[in-house]
Design a protein around this motif. Structure first.
Motif, PDB file in Angstrom:
ATOM      1  N   GLY A  95      48.527   4.446  22.451  1.00  0.00           N
ATOM      2  CA  GLY A  95      47.863   6.024  22.288  1.00  0.00           C
ATOM      3  C   GLY A  95      48.947   7.002  21.906  1.00  0.00           C
ATOM      4  N   ILE A  96      48.764   8.069  21.336  1.00  0.00           N
ATOM      5  CA  ILE A  96      49.478   9.118  21.009  1.00  0.00           C
ATOM      6  C   ILE A  96      48.652  10.448  21.173  1.00  0.00           C
ATOM      7  N   TRP A  97      49.456  11.653  21.422  1.00  0.00           N
ATOM      8  CA  TRP A  97      48.530  12.804  21.780  1.00  0.00           C
ATOM      9  C   TRP A  97      49.256  13.636  20.485  1.00  0.00           C
ATOM     10  N   ARG A  98      48.335  14.206  19.860  1.00  0.00           N
ATOM     11  CA  ARG A  98      48.535  15.247  18.922  1.00  0.00           C
ATOM     12  C   ARG A  98      47.410  16.430  18.932  1.00  0.00           C
ATOM     13  N   GLN A  99      48.158  17.587  18.589  1.00  0.00           N
ATOM     14  CA  GLN A  99      47.176  18.937  18.762  1.00  0.00           C
ATOM     15  C   GLN A  99      46.287  18.704  20.071  1.00  0.00           C
ATOM     16  N   GLY A 100      46.652  18.294  21.065  1.00  0.00           N
ATOM     17  CA  GLY A 100      45.993  18.502  22.222  1.00  0.00           C
ATOM     18  C   GLY A 100      44.978  17.319  22.485  1.00  0.00           C
ATOM     19  N   ARG A 101      45.041  16.213  21.571  1.00  0.00           N
ATOM     20  CA  ARG A 101      43.914  15.062  21.618  1.00  0.00           C
ATOM     21  C   ARG A 101      44.661  13.800  21.566  1.00  0.00           C
ATOM     22  N   LEU A 102      44.056  12.942  22.497  1.00  0.00           N
ATOM     23  CA  LEU A 102      44.635  11.497  22.463  1.00  0.00           C
ATOM     24  C   LEU A 102      43.938  10.899  21.354  1.00  0.00           C
ATOM     25  N   THR A 103      44.672  10.300  20.620  1.00  0.00           N
ATOM     26  CA  THR A 103      44.329   9.217  19.494  1.00  0.00           C
ATOM     27  C   THR A 103      44.756   7.944  20.006  1.00  0.00           C
ATOM     28  N   ILE A 104      43.664   6.863  20.146  1.00  0.00           N
ATOM     29  CA  ILE A 104      44.029   5.397  20.528  1.00  0.00           C
ATOM     30  C   ILE A 104      43.959   4.610  19.237  1.00  0.00           C
ATOM     31  N   LEU A 105      44.957   3.762  18.960  1.00  0.00           N
ATOM     32  CA  LEU A 105      45.015   2.705  17.883  1.00  0.00           C
ATOM     33  C   LEU A 105      44.725   1.317  18.772  1.00  0.00           C
ATOM     34  N   ALA A 106      43.924   0.652  18.331  1.00  0.00           N
ATOM     35  CA  ALA A 106      43.675  -0.699  19.002  1.00  0.00           C
ATOM     36  C   ALA A 106      43.337  -2.015  17.942  1.00  0.00           C
ATOM     37  N   GLU A 107      43.334  -3.199  18.442  1.00  0.00           N
ATOM     38  CA  GLU A 107      42.791  -4.059  17.632  1.00  0.00           C
ATOM     39  C   GLU A 107      41.254  -4.185  17.837  1.00  0.00           C
ATOM     40  N   ALA A 108      40.488  -4.370  16.692  1.00  0.00           N
ATOM     41  CA  ALA A 108      39.087  -4.306  16.576  1.00  0.00           C
ATOM     42  C   ALA A 108      38.776  -5.697  16.036  1.00  0.00           C
ATOM     43  N   LEU A 109      38.025  -6.573  16.644  1.00  0.00           N
ATOM     44  CA  LEU A 109      37.759  -8.005  16.354  1.00  0.00           C
ATOM     45  C   LEU A 109      36.133  -8.106  16.324  1.00  0.00           C
ATOM     46  N   ASP A 110      35.700  -8.473  15.190  1.00  0.00           N
ATOM     47  CA  ASP A 110      34.197  -8.930  15.167  1.00  0.00           C
ATOM     48  C   ASP A 110      34.261 -10.702  14.973  1.00  0.00           C
TER      49      ASP A 110
END
Length: 298
Positions: A49-64
């Motif tokens: 995750g990373i905080w930008r403009q007061g919001r937390l953005t999460i990047l993650a592996e998505a698997l179907d």
């Protein structure tokens, strides 16, 4: 015949900084907010995750499991911890996971695991968080779960490599550089650590009491069963000495998800984790059959 189980992961946001979660007691007593369930036979894992403009953005592996090839998805959280927006961040012809996030000036970089490409590629955000371009190759090696950090005046990167006899789970490798962009040099003592209990990286390196620590996966008895926190007692261009200072287990973090814990990543005043359960649902057999049939059809 034993019933086939499906490995599922679920991502949580822990309301504590990573250095405050160095014991299982601390992790289990912290407040945890969980991302929404992605649906049957899908999972969200390897959160960064990373905080930008007061919001937390999460990047993650998505698997179907209907496709069974990991992609990187983003989740933007609002002030209450709810998901305000989500979508596809990066898709490649090969499996992607473990999207480490780094910043340099105004630029945001992602270093996902894509070892089936045969190399380690750094991506730069053309438009964060949903458009990424390859910036450069950092290693001409199929590095797994590469975890870079700036420490002691230089860059260090910890990673695993594929191979026989569970090599990816039992060997820790190191590279170093003067800049994130390299050139990167492989450590002459590689692999610097051996053992299924504490070698494969499992999150962001961090400093505690002036010493570098690295979350690693405990794979004794199976992949990603827990986190072993590794301390670097010596880290130089010629020598690496490490010791395990604590172990974190998944039991009791989320009801029914006691089969694994394999990510501990820092995002400012919160920490991101994922937990695992093994789903015995017989529907997985039908999903696998459908996937194989689609591959055979023109």
């Amino acid at each position: 015949m034993a019933r086939k189980t499906t490995e599922l992961w679920h991502t949580g946001i822990v309301a504590a900084p990573i250095a405050g979660l160095m014991t299982s007691d601390a992790l289990h007593s912290a407040e945890i907010h969980w991302l929404p369930d992605p649906g049957a036979f899908r999972f969200i894992a390897d959160p960064f995750g990373i905080w930008r403009q007061g919001r937390l953005t999460i990047l993650a592996e998505a698997l179907d499991y209907r496709v069974k090839r990991g992609e990187i998805h983003y989740f933007i959280l609002d002030e209450t911890g709810g998901v305000a927006a989500q979508g596809l961040a990066l898709r490649e012809p090969f499996h992607l996971s473990y999207p480490v996030l780094l910043t340099e000036g105004d630029d945001v970089f992602m270093l996902p695991e894509g070892h089936r490409s045969g190399k380690l590629t750094l991506y730069r955000a053309e438009h964060f968080p949903d458009r990424w371009l390859p910036a450069q190759t950092l290693l001409d090696l199929p590095a797994i779960d590469a975890s870079p950090v700036r420490y002691g005046g230089r860059w260090w990167m910890f990673f695993a490599l594929p191979g026989d006899d569970n090599r990816a789970m039992r060997e820790l490798h190191v590279a170093f550089a003067d800049s994130l962009h390299g050139p990167w040099h492989l450590h002459p003592a590689n692999p610097v650590r051996n053992g299924l209990d504490s070698a494969r990286p499992g999150g962001t390196p961090f400093e505690h009491d002036g010493t570098l620590h690295l979350p690693t996966q405990d794979c004794v008895g199976g992949y990603g069963r827990g986190i072993s926190l590794l301390r670097f007692d010596m880290l130089s261009e010629t020598r690496v000495e490490t010791s395990v200072v604590s172990s974190l287990k998944p039991q009791g973090l989320r009801g029914g998800w006691d089969d694994g814990l394999h990510t501990l990543s820092a995002a400012g005043n919160v920490t991101l984790i994922d937990v695992k359960r093994l789903d015995p649902s017989p529907g997985r057999v039908w999903i696998d059959l459908q996937r194989r049939l689609r591959r055979l059809l023109p």
